[in-house]
Design an enzyme around this catalytic site. Sequence first.
Site, PDB file in Angstrom:
ATOM      1  N   LEU A 205       0.835  -1.208   0.000  1.00 38.06           N
ATOM      2  CA  LEU A 205       0.000   0.000   0.000  1.00 38.06           C
ATOM      3  C   LEU A 205       0.864   1.250   0.000  1.00 38.06           C
ATOM      4  O   LEU A 205       1.748   1.393   0.838  1.00 38.06           O
ATOM      5  CB  LEU A 205      -0.911   0.012   1.243  1.00 38.06           C
ATOM      6  CG  LEU A 205      -1.790   1.264   1.412  1.00 38.06           C
ATOM      7  CD1 LEU A 205      -2.810   1.365   0.279  1.00 38.06           C
ATOM      8  CD2 LEU A 205      -2.492   1.249   2.772  1.00 38.06           C
ATOM      9  N   GLY A 212       0.814   7.741  -7.476  1.00 36.66           N
ATOM     10  CA  GLY A 212       1.078   8.359  -8.777  1.00 36.66           C
ATOM     11  C   GLY A 212       2.424   9.029  -8.880  1.00 36.66           C
ATOM     12  O   GLY A 212       2.703   9.712  -9.877  1.00 36.66           O
ATOM     13  N   GLY A 214       5.419   7.206  -8.314  1.00 36.28           N
ATOM     14  CA  GLY A 214       6.442   6.206  -8.592  1.00 36.28           C
ATOM     15  C   GLY A 214       6.977   5.474  -7.377  1.00 36.28           C
ATOM     16  O   GLY A 214       7.940   4.706  -7.486  1.00 36.28           O
ATOM     17  N   GLU A 239       0.775 -12.822  -3.643  1.00 30.70           N
ATOM     18  CA  GLU A 239      -0.466 -13.481  -3.238  1.00 30.70           C
ATOM     19  C   GLU A 239      -1.662 -12.756  -3.845  1.00 30.70           C
ATOM     20  O   GLU A 239      -1.894 -11.583  -3.540  1.00 30.70           O
ATOM     21  CB  GLU A 239      -0.569 -13.464  -1.705  1.00 30.70           C
ATOM     22  CG  GLU A 239      -1.837 -14.084  -1.145  1.00 30.70           C
ATOM     23  CD  GLU A 239      -1.921 -13.937   0.364  1.00 30.70           C
ATOM     24  OE1 GLU A 239      -3.044 -13.952   0.890  1.00 30.70           O
ATOM     25  OE2 GLU A 239      -0.863 -13.798   1.007  1.00 30.70           O
TER      26      GLU A 239
END
Length: 382
Positions: A205, A212, A214, A239
């Site tokens: 995350l 946005g 990189g 996964e």
Amino acid sequence: VRFPEDVEDDSTTFHPEYSHQLYGDDEVAFGYKGLQIQLYYSAGNLNTLFKVKYTAKVTEKFDCVESDDVEGKIREIIPAGFSSNTDDFVALLEKEANFKPFGTLLHTYNVHNEEAGEDIAYQIYKADMSCPGFREYHERLQTFLMWFIETASFIDVDDERWDYFLVFEKYNKDGETLFATVGYMTVYNYYVYPDKTRPRVSQMLILPPFQGEGHGAQLLEAVHRFYSTSPEVLDITAEDPSESYIKLRDFVLAKLCQALPSFSAENLTQGFSQEMATEAQEKLKINKKHARRVYEIMRLKATDMSDLEKARTYRLEIKRRLIGPYKKNQRELTKMMRCLRPEELSNQMSQMDLQMQHEELEKSYQELLTEYRRVIERLAQA
């Protein structure tokens, strides 16, 4: 929240993508008017302020119905020790200068910020539960998963096979260097007989204010480079990867493989080889399936698609791989012909119509081309 004024600044606010894990499939909290669920986190240590506001609420005594326990649902996922008072939370911001990233520094990089007109420094660290304070920090960090990953669940942090990779921004406040949490990744080290491990990316995350820019690519590349130095690691997997993760992985693996001799332009024109698979696995811990996908991206990059013959050669090679599932269907049909009644066979034949297969194959090929071209465009900008 970095500064006290951020608490009242709506521009620093971001909203969840999902809330079904707490409030059901309809993502609705019943029994309130003007409901606001407010969660504030300090930028570095993620100290938490939790408040619930509303203009009206139904009551069992007067309305004969009971409202949803909004606060109780949040308390199930945020660890104890959070603030309920804004002044207490703002007082904790003064301690942010004492916060330092956990674990070992793996990588430092800069991203140019157009608004600020300067390069901002970011760092990636590898941590584990033996780092003082990290367990409590991770309890706060993982709460973001419930709002931004559709099928998120909390992991068993007592299992020592988990690795944690963290991204932080370095910024200045009153002449001091502070750190803000940007995102993180968890990786589980599976055992592979007889003496190898297979790290599997479980959760990844990047927080919305940093998306946005990189950071996901920087994080995944740093993780690959970290495991690539270990002879015990066989390859790296993920996964149940999302579409966005697959796109990210395509870019990162293609970028890494560009430097491998076996993926030179000259070799690409000769087709996918065992040498490519072996070098990608040994040097970058990329499995054969992913190496093949990288080859297809790099082969497209090296192919002049305006040359009809070269374009045809490329198209046929990709379709030969894509047709595998259809050939499997044909084998299954042959088996069915031996045991199905005529009316059952007719039904199955219609489902496996040859023309439909060709149309589906062409559609799959065109979708793949679109995905690959996006990767190639991003490689050109990297």
